[in-house]
Design a protein around this motif. Structure first.
Motif, mmCIF file in Angstrom:
data_model
loop_
_atom_site.group_PDB
_atom_site.id
_atom_site.type_symbol
_atom_site.label_atom_id
_atom_site.label_comp_id
_atom_site.label_asym_id
_atom_site.label_seq_id
_atom_site.Cartn_x
_atom_site.Cartn_y
_atom_site.Cartn_z
ATOM 1 N N TYR A 176 -3.842 7.164 -1.092
ATOM 2 C CA TYR A 176 -3.630 7.775 -0.032
ATOM 3 C C TYR A 176 -2.834 9.405 -0.446
ATOM 4 O O TYR A 176 -1.939 9.429 -2.163
ATOM 5 C CB TYR A 176 -2.019 7.095 0.382
ATOM 6 N N HIS A 228 -2.933 -1.206 -4.703
ATOM 7 C CA HIS A 228 -3.488 -0.708 -3.501
ATOM 8 C C HIS A 228 -4.243 0.440 -4.232
ATOM 9 O O HIS A 228 -3.581 1.491 -4.644
ATOM 10 C CB HIS A 228 -3.207 -0.129 -2.251
ATOM 11 N N HIS A 266 -6.100 -6.763 -1.659
ATOM 12 C CA HIS A 266 -7.156 -6.324 -0.557
ATOM 13 C C HIS A 266 -8.145 -5.520 -1.714
ATOM 14 O O HIS A 266 -9.033 -5.165 -1.195
ATOM 15 C CB HIS A 266 -7.308 -5.603 0.771
ATOM 16 N N CYS A 310 0.709 -1.260 -0.222
ATOM 17 C CA CYS A 310 0.144 0.115 -0.459
ATOM 18 C C CYS A 310 0.735 1.284 -0.586
ATOM 19 O O CYS A 310 -0.165 2.319 0.120
ATOM 20 C CB CYS A 310 -0.792 0.582 0.986
HETATM 21 ZN ZN ZN Z 1 -4.017 -0.977 1.198
#
Ligand code: ZN
Length: 524
Positions: free
Chosen positions: A191, A219, A249, A93
């Motif tokens: 992010y 991610h 994920h 991530c």
């Molecule tokens: Zn993540």
């Protein structure tokens, strides 16, 4: 013949496509020596595995034990080894614990954990692996290099595209890290400090991982309304850079977006059919454990914590955020404040409860929680469909991973924070779902947590049971395996994982930790 460990009369599911078969397994030193009929052999330790499955140790290809800092605090990683996990890959991530171009590099950890008090005495990636090898590790550990960690170390708190010179420095640091044994590169495109990285920057760095046949773990930029475009972006990046790419994920958040499942999966299938080495990991839960600030519109969190807090204080920005949240048609009232070091007042409460108590709207409650916690707060959100999750578990391109962090079994948060039960129960929960819902054959299920992640990670001599491989072995009870960890009480050991052997040493015996720690640092 005599072995250090002899497992007798079990049913071997070896991580290949072979049918389950009755066999004994002989282990000496760190290696599997023989799989077959060992009727007349003896063992320093003998395990009677009548009716039990003997399988390769589980490989958790998506772990956050580093970014939650628990790898350093609880290196035994007991909540993982008691699930049968023998190897983890961290550094996902966009965030890894190295290389650290400046102290600011570590700030990308802050969305999960406070870094006050974190005392890391390394700079380069190779130094990190060396330092890690002096920890008494419970599991084998591989690490990728996080893009945000590279970027933050150079650009510090600035939010802007990197200059060509900065991209070159990132390339040099990544190159050194890959040379020193990193398992690949990770991106956290959702992010704050990565969202505006230019395509060129992402391509340059991804190509380097591709050239070395290392993993690119991503991610996605969106797991909600724009998930299809987000998948297409990654597929295109992988195609151009020649990378083996993992979507981290994988999920579709928000009831109003669930209808996009087929389009998102077909984008993956299409890329795969065109020769892109693409796959995804998924956890067997329908509740997310998400950084709360990612619920804000992108402009409101671009720039990180300071920007977020400033926008929350500014009246007109606050109004714009509230309007945005109201238009999202999310079910915010059941979102539960789970994890925060900064402020414990809201832990265990839902945004709906907080809104009622404060007599405000649920959107305002969300903003108040962000302000009160300095935007360092993680929530449980029951926003996934269990039907979609099962479709993903079964998909031929999926592997199963925790996306969690390892803790000690005695762990109980000092401040009342909750961790996601996947930290304690992912693999057993997956296996019990396989048994109870007939999701797939055991042969296929075991491959999804052993040989397939090993192959995708590029791990050699692990992930399958064959003579000469490292002896990472699990003996489990196929009728009893399951997780007991819940959202209210996550800190509970799994059931039915009877024996765990890592590098030829018994770390769980008769369901109990032996106290032996046998993990190694993995270098690629
Ligand atoms: Zn993540």
């Amino acid at each position: 013949m005599t072995f250090d460990i002899l497992i007798k009369n079990g049913i071997v599911v070896d991580g290949f496509s072979n049918e389950a078969r009755r066999a004994d397994v002989g282990i000496s030193g760190a290696a599997i020596k023989v799989i077959g009929d060992l009727k007349n052999a003896t063992g320093g330790k003998t395990i009677l595995a009548e009716g039990k499955y003997i399988v390769p140790g589980f490989i958790d290809i998506q772990s956050h034990s580093d970014s939650y800092l628990t790898l350093l605090e609880y290196p035994a990683q007991e909540s993982l080894i008691t699930q049968g996990i023998t190897t983890i890959a961290v550094g996902h991530c966009g965030t890894s614990l190295a290389p650290l171009a400046s102290p600011e590099a570590l700030k990308s950890v802050q969305k999960w954990r406070s870094i006050a008090g974190a005392n890391l005495n390394w700079l380069k990636f190779g130094e990190f692996l060396e330092a890690l090898s002096h920890y008494q590790l419970g599991v084998n550990v591989a690490s990728l290099i996080g893009h945000s960690t590279l970027r933050r170390g150079l650009l510090r708190d600035e939010v802007r595209p990197a200059t060509p010179e900065e991209v070159q420095i990132m390339q040099r640091m990544l190159g050194e890290g890959l040379q020193a044994g990193a398992a690949g590169l990770s991106l956290g495109l959702i992010y704050a400090h990565e969202t505006d990285a230019a395509g060129e920057e992402l391509s340059r760095l991804s190509e380097m991982a591709g050239k070395k046949s290392r993993l690119l773990s991503v991610h996605l930029r969106s797991e909600g309304s724009h998930v299809v475009e987000a998948v297409e972006e990654v597929a295109e990046l992988a195609r151009k850079s020649g990378c083996r790419v993992k979507i981290s994920h994988f999920k579709i958040q928000g009831r109003q977006n669930w209808g996009q499942l087929e389009l998102a999966l077909s984008a993956i299938d299409r890329a795969y059919q065109r020769g892109v080495d693409i796959f995804f990991d998924v956890y067997p839960y329908s509740t997310t454990w998400s950084v709360l600030y990612t619920y804000l519109p992108k402009w409101a969190y671009e720039g990180g914590r300071e920007t977020i807090l400033k926008n929350l204080r500014d009246r007109s920005s606050r109004e714009r955020i509230l309007t945005y949240l109201k238009n999202q048609s999310l079910d915010l009232s059941s979102v539960l404040v789970a994890t925060s070091e900064a402020n414990t007042a809201f832990l265990g409460k839902t945004l709906g409860q907080i809104a009622r108590n404060q007599e405000i709207s649920v959107e305002e409650a969300l903003l108040n929680v962000l302000s009160a916690t300095n935007a360092q707060v993680i929530v449980f959100d029951y926003n996934l469909s269990s039907g979609i999750m099962e479709t993903m578990l079964r998909h031929p391109l999926s592997v199963i991973a925790t996306d969690g962090a390892g803790y000690d079994l005695g762990y109980a948060s000092l401040n009342g924070s909750l961790v996601h039960p996947r930290c304690f129960g992912t693999m057993p929960k997956f296996l019990s779902a396989v048994r109870e819902k007939n999701l797939m054959s055991w042969t296929e299920a075991i491959k999804k947590i052993t040989s397939r992640p090993a192959e995708k990670l590029g791990l050699k001599k692990r992930g399958t049971l064959v003579a000469g491989n490292y002896a990472d072995v699990v003996v489990l009870d196929p009728r009893g395996v399951g997780s007991r960890a819940s959202y209210e009480n996550p800190y509970i050991q799994s059931e039915g994982i009877d024996e765990v052997i890592i590098n030829g040493r018994s770390v769980v015996s008769k369901g109990q930790l032996t106290g032996t720690l046998a993990g190694q640092v993995m270098r690629f």
